[in-house]
Structures are given as structure tokens and as C-alpha cells.
Design an enzyme around this catalytic site. Structure first.
Site, PDB file in Angstrom:
ATOM      1  N   GLY A 258       0.806  -1.216   0.000  1.00 29.50           N
ATOM      2  CA  GLY A 258       0.000   0.000   0.000  1.00 29.50           C
ATOM      3  C   GLY A 258       0.841   1.269   0.000  1.00 29.50           C
TER       4      GLY A 258
ATOM      5  CB  CYS B  53       2.238   5.487  24.976  1.00 31.78           C
ATOM      6  SG  CYS B  53       2.714   6.778  26.106  1.00 31.78           S
TER       7      CYS B  53
HETATM    8  C1  PLP Z   1      -5.094   3.042   4.606  1.00 33.40           C
HETATM    9  C2  PLP Z   1      -3.735   2.447   4.468  1.00 33.40           C
HETATM   10  N1  PLP Z   1      -2.933   2.856   3.476  1.00 33.40           N
HETATM   11  C3  PLP Z   1      -1.701   2.343   3.310  1.00 33.40           C
HETATM   12  C4  PLP Z   1      -1.205   1.375   4.146  1.00 33.40           C
HETATM   13  C5  PLP Z   1       0.180   0.857   3.914  1.00 33.40           C
HETATM   14  O1  PLP Z   1       0.153  -0.422   3.406  1.00 33.40           O
HETATM   15  P1  PLP Z   1       1.461  -1.331   3.427  1.00 33.40           P
HETATM   16  O2  PLP Z   1       1.671  -1.706   4.839  1.00 33.40           O
HETATM   17  O3  PLP Z   1       1.094  -2.505   2.588  1.00 33.40           O
HETATM   18  O4  PLP Z   1       2.560  -0.551   2.859  1.00 33.40           O
HETATM   19  C6  PLP Z   1      -2.015   0.929   5.208  1.00 33.40           C
HETATM   20  C7  PLP Z   1      -1.561  -0.068   6.188  1.00 33.40           C
HETATM   21  O5  PLP Z   1      -0.547  -0.007   6.828  1.00 33.40           O
HETATM   22  C8  PLP Z   1      -3.301   1.480   5.369  1.00 33.40           C
HETATM   23  O6  PLP Z   1      -4.099   1.093   6.361  1.00 33.40           O
END
Ligand code: PLP
Lengths: 394, 147
Positions: free
Chosen positions: A76, A330
Site C-alpha cells: 500500500g 505511547c
Molecule cells: C489506509 C492504508 N494505506 C496504506 C497502508 C500501507 O500499506 P502497506 O503496509 O502494505 O505498505 C495501510 C496499512 O498499513 C493502510 O491502512
């Protein structure tokens, strides 16, 4: 306190999910049989190329797009980075340097926007109000002649709020502005159809829908500008170099297919349990639900409890077999509590006492009741020696 | 690797000396809600000896464990020794704290100093204000990291 030693409830599915058996089974041959490099001309390489092709086609089908519009990434974060850098590059070419997004995006988006700001872009972060929602009207109002890109997440990872993506997509189309959505949290519980939502870029991450970690998708509409972030070989049509993570990609395709196939069934299971959890936790005095009551992901519950701090809450819940998460500073080693909770207007001291429970469809009613009882006990215990609690409600 | 040592978890799960001392000889409160930690320490002092100490804490696991350990370390000690208690001693007694949690031990040290200052003030005892000055270490900037 009554502790059921045998209970083990994973309620942190927004952080990551357990790999599905189907995905695992699909991945195994990629390690032992289809281990070739899809760029190789020999047989095992071509077998790998076929598996890659099939995975791309399967994912394209689920998203309702062409296989050529699917780019495999490391997850992501990379997809978000690439989408924003691409939209910005298009803007720079056209002399348009304003980007519109929201205050509650994931840091993969927010930090990329910070970088673009340093490169001379102006960034407008729309406020989300107490409900944690933006409207298409807000987006339209913010769009000006200088706007090149809008990025609004489909669903929020902390408070689970679902944004009106189709309407925002229509507004962007009307004004000739590129539109990106981070749909990382949406896959599996919300329908994803890139034609209907009119998005130009969409990010997915396999590990959020019971696929493997370290693999994701960037959908980029045909004709939408795409920048290369990782230079090297000609993989992904020159837009993302590096030998493909075939086991990951094949596992992601299997997980996405399964998630989409079972989506309605899973949502039907999740909704009543989410409601039960929300209603149960709302009975704890001085608790408040974070995020809109209705426009939220079927598996997301997020509460603040006054007078307690989130990390101690999490540790004591973990002792009771409940694995959850918090927006407290925290828990992340950050200076401030969650930017999302601050954006919906929670004061710092209340945001520190947040608890996120993100459930999967295999959770039972009994487990939900156990969570409600445990959270109630732990909150009461922590409040019993909290000077903040005594000061405000003692 | 676990976030916290066994010692920290033990003091967090079974905090010693939780509560309030009615008619305490000194009370100290440090930290603030905005940063996510408040520590309040109550002292009972007789003949210059800390005969009892209790605490109330709003904060994370290491804040609760630090308060618990700090009270343990000063009970039965002369005031002069309690005054010399450093956050380092608290950290060592806890078998270490993660770097970004060290400020919790500083809060414990400060809470005790504030309580002692209160004791001096209430009893009209003259003191050197130098070692009692609070150092402003509320929140330490760290990397954000969301999931
Ligand atoms: C909304 C959202 N965008 C992006 C990410 C990033 O994804 P990744 O961990 O696969 O890089 C996440 C999760 O960590 C997420 O919840």
C-alpha cells in the site's frame, strides 16, 4: 479479574490479517515448481510468466479494469507514493500545482504530500468534521484552476469511516482533475469497481485482505500518467523494476478473489457483531465512539475512554488474550496521539485513551461479549488509580 | 523481542503501592494529560524517614511500572536518599526501558522531588531549590508510525 486463559482473539485486522488457506495453497507451488523468473525464456521462467499473467488478469477482473492497468508493487505504501508522485508529475507538466487530500489519510499519503510541498506543490487537506467524513461538495469547492490531483482514501484505517468515493470521482472527472484513492482498508468488505468510481489511481495491499505481506497493487487508468519510482529492469512495463514477487502476487490474487467472492457473506456476519461490540462498549461510562456510526467499515470499532491511556489498556487486554490497537502516542512512539483522532476533534488527553478493535468474520458472539466485559474491567481498573480520571470525574 | 523486560511487566501487571495516602506529608504531581502521562506521588514521612509512599498514574505501561518501582525504591529510606534517586536508578531497577520510554522514569524521579519539595514547604524546612527544579521532559519527539 476473571481471565479466560484459553481465549485468543485477534482483533487487529486493520493492522494486518492472517493469510488465508486458499492464498497459502496458491503460493506454495511458486516456491517449489513455478520458481522461475518470469522474464526468463526457458520453461520454468515461462511457467512463472503464465502464473503472473493469470494473477494480473484475475485481479483486473475483480477491480473491473484491464489487466494492463494493474501494476504490482511492494504494498500500500509504495502504491500510494507512486500514485501521488505520478499525479503530481502530470500536474507539473500542465503547470497545475495544487493537490487536494484529507486530514485523515495514511502517512504513506501524508508524508508523500509533505515531500511534494517541498517541491513547490500546494496541498489542501480537507477537514473531516467529528464524523470523520468528507463530502464531494467539499472537494468540488476546493478544486481550482490549479488543481491537478485529488487523493481521498476509500476507508480510514483507524476509525473505519467510508468516504463517498463515487461522488468524489464524478466531481474530479467533471473538473478534469486526476483522482487517487487509497482503498487498502476497503478490499474485502466494500465493493471495488474502478469504472464505477471513476478513479484514475487506486492502491491495494494484499496483507489487509488475508493475502501475504509485502505485495500490493497500483491500478492506474490507461492514459493516466505513471512515474517510475524504482528504476531498473523492464518489469511492469517499465513502471516498476525488480523481479516480480510471484508467490506474493499469486497469493494476493487468490486472496482477493476469495475476499470478493465471500464479501457479502462476510459483511452479513460482521455487521451484527460490530453492532453488538459498539453497543456493549458504549455502555462503559465516558466512552465515545470514534468515526461515523453508520458510514464505517463492517469490522471497525474505535472508542475513546476518558481517563485511561491506550498502551496500558492494550497490554492488559493482551494479557486477557485480546489483541487490539490504539491511537495513543505511547503505542507508536510518536509525539502526538493519532492525527486521525485529533482531526475529528478529540482533545489530546482523550485521544490517548483510544482503542481500535478490527474484527474478522470468524469472530463469535461469545468472543465479542468477552471483549466487552474485558474492556469494561480493564478501563475501570486503570481509572481506579488514574489522577486524570479523578480530576475530571472523581 | 518483547517491548518490556519481565521486571517492567511485573510492576505494570502488579503495581506496588497504588493508591492515596490521606494526610500525606508531601504530594507531588508531574506530567500532563496532553502528553499522555500524569504521575502523582504521596509520601508519609516520620523522623526524616519515608515510611510510606503511594502513587496514582495515568499513562502507559512503563509509566505505571516506573511509578511502582520508584515508590519501592524510596520506602524506608531517609529523605536525603529519596532526594538523590535518579531516573537511571529506576531504569536499572526495572532491567531497562526502551529508549522512547525513558521519559517515564524521569517523570517518576520528578514526581518524588515534587513530593519532597511539598513536604519541605509544608513543614517550613529550608532547602536548596536546585535539585528540585523540574526539568521539562514531557513528550520526546519520535517517529510516527501508523498501521
Ligand atoms: C489506509 C492504508 N494505506 C496504506 C497502508 C500501507 O500499506 P502497506 O503496509 O502494505 O505498505 C495501510 C496499512 O498499513 C493502510 O491502512
Amino acid at each position: 479479574m476473571r481471565i479466560l486463559q484459553s481465549m485468543k482473539i485477534y482483533a487487529d485486522n486493520a493492522a494486518t490479517t492472517r493469510l488465508s488457506q486458499t492464498a497459502l495453497a496458491a503460493m506454495m507451488p511458486c516456491f517449489s515448481e513455478t520458481y522461475g523468473n518470469p522474464s526468463s525464456l526457458h520453461s520454468v521462467g515461462q511457467k512463472a510468466a503464465e502464473a503472473l499473467y493469470a494473477a494480473r488478469a484475475a485481479i483486473a477482473k475483480e477491480l473491473n479494469c484491464d489487466a494492463k492497468e494493474i501494476y504490482f508493487t511492494s504494498g500500500g505504501s509504495e502504491s500510494d507514493n507512486q500514485a501521488l508522485m505520478s499525479g503530481a508529475a502530470w500536474g507539473a507538466k500542465k503547470g497545475k500545482k495544487q493537490i487536494i487530500s484529507t486530514a485523515i489519510e495514511h502517512h504513506a499519503v501524508l508524508h508523500t504530500l509533505d515531500k511534494l510541498k517541498k517541491q513547490g506543490f500546494s496541498v489542501t487537506l480537507l477537514p473531516v468534521g467529528e464524523a470523520g467524513l468528507v463530502s464531494a461538495a467539499q472537494v468540488e469547492e476546493a478544486i481550482g484552476p490549479d488543481t491537478c490531483l485529488v487523493s481521498v482514501m476509500t476507508a480510514n484505517n483507524e476509525i473505519g469511516t467510508i468516504q463517498p468515493i463515487d461522488e468524489i470521482g464524478a466531481v474530479c472527472k467533471k473538473h478534469g482533475v486526476l483522482f487517487h484513492t487509497d482503498a487498502v482498508q476497503a478490499a474485502g468488505t466494500l465493493p471495488i469497481d474502478v469504472k464505477q468510481s471513476g478513479v484514475d489511481y487506486l492502491s491495494l495491499s494484499a496483507h489487509k485482505f488475508h493475502g501475504p505481506k509485502g505485495t500490493g497493487v497500483l491500478f492506474a487508468r490507461k492514459g493516466a500518467m505513471l512515474e517510475t519510482l524504482i528504476e531498473g529492469g523492464a518489469q511492469e512495463r517499465g513502471k516498476r523494476a525488480g523481479t516480480e514477487n510471484l508467490p506474493g502476487i499469486v497469493g494476493m490474487a487468490a486472496a482477493l478473489h476469495e475476499a470478493c467472492e465471500k464479501r457479502e457473506e462476510n459483511v452479513a456476519k460482521l455487521l451484527p457483531l460490530r453492532e453488538r461490540l459498539i453497543e456493549g462498549l458504549a455502555k462503559i461510562p465516558y466512552s465515545m465512539l470514534n468515526g461515523d456510526r453508520n458510514m464505517r467499515l463492517p469490522g471497525n470499532v474505535n472508542f475513546c475512554f476518558e481517563g485511561v491511556e491506550g498502551e496500558s489498556l492494550l497490554l492488559l487486554l493482551d494479557d486477557r488474550g485480546i489483541e487490539a490497537s490504539s491511537g495513543s502516542a505511547c503505542t507508536s512512539g510518536a509525539l502526538d496521539p493519532s492525527h486521525v483522532l485529533l482531526a475529528i476533534g478529540r482533545p489530546h488527553e482523550i485521544a490517548h485513551g483510544s482503542l481500535r478493535l478490527t474484527i474478522a468474520p470468524d469472530i463469535t458472539e461469545e468472543e465479542v461479549d468477552y471483549i466487552i466485559a474485558s474492556v469494561g474491567e480493564v478501563v475501570a481498573y486503570l481509572r481506579s488509580f488514574s489522577p486524570l480520571w479523578k480530576k475530571t470525574h472523581g | 523481542m518483547a517491548l518490556y523486560s519481565e521486571k517492567v511487566m511485573d510492576h505494570f501487571r502488579h503495581p506496588r503501592n497504588v493508591g492515596v495516602i490521606e494526610n500525606a506529608d508531601g504530594v507531588g504531581e508531574v506530567g500532563n494529560a496532553k502528553c499522555g502521562d500524569i504521575m502523582k506521588i504521596y509520601l508519609k514521612i516520620e523522623n526524616d524517614i519515608i515510611v510510606d509512599a503511594k502513587f496514582e498514574t495515568f499513562g502507559c505501561g512503563s509509566a505505571i511500572a516506573s511509578s511502582s518501582m520508584a515508590t519501592e525504591l524510596i520506602i524506608g529510606k531517609p529523605v536525603s536518599e529519596a532526594l538523590a534517586l535518579t531516573n537511571k536508578a529506576v531504569v536499572e531497577a526495572l532491567d531497562g526501558l526502551p529508549a522512547h520510554k525513558l521519559h517515564c522514569s524521569v517523570l517518576a524521579e520528578e514526581a518524588i522531588k515534587q513530593a519532597l519539595k511539598d513536604y519541605y514547604d509544608r513543614h517550613g524546612i529550608a532547602y536548596d531549590p536546585k535539585p528540585l527544579e523540574p526539568c521539562d521532559t514531557c513528550c520526546l519527539p519520535e517517529q510516527e508510525h501508523d498501521r
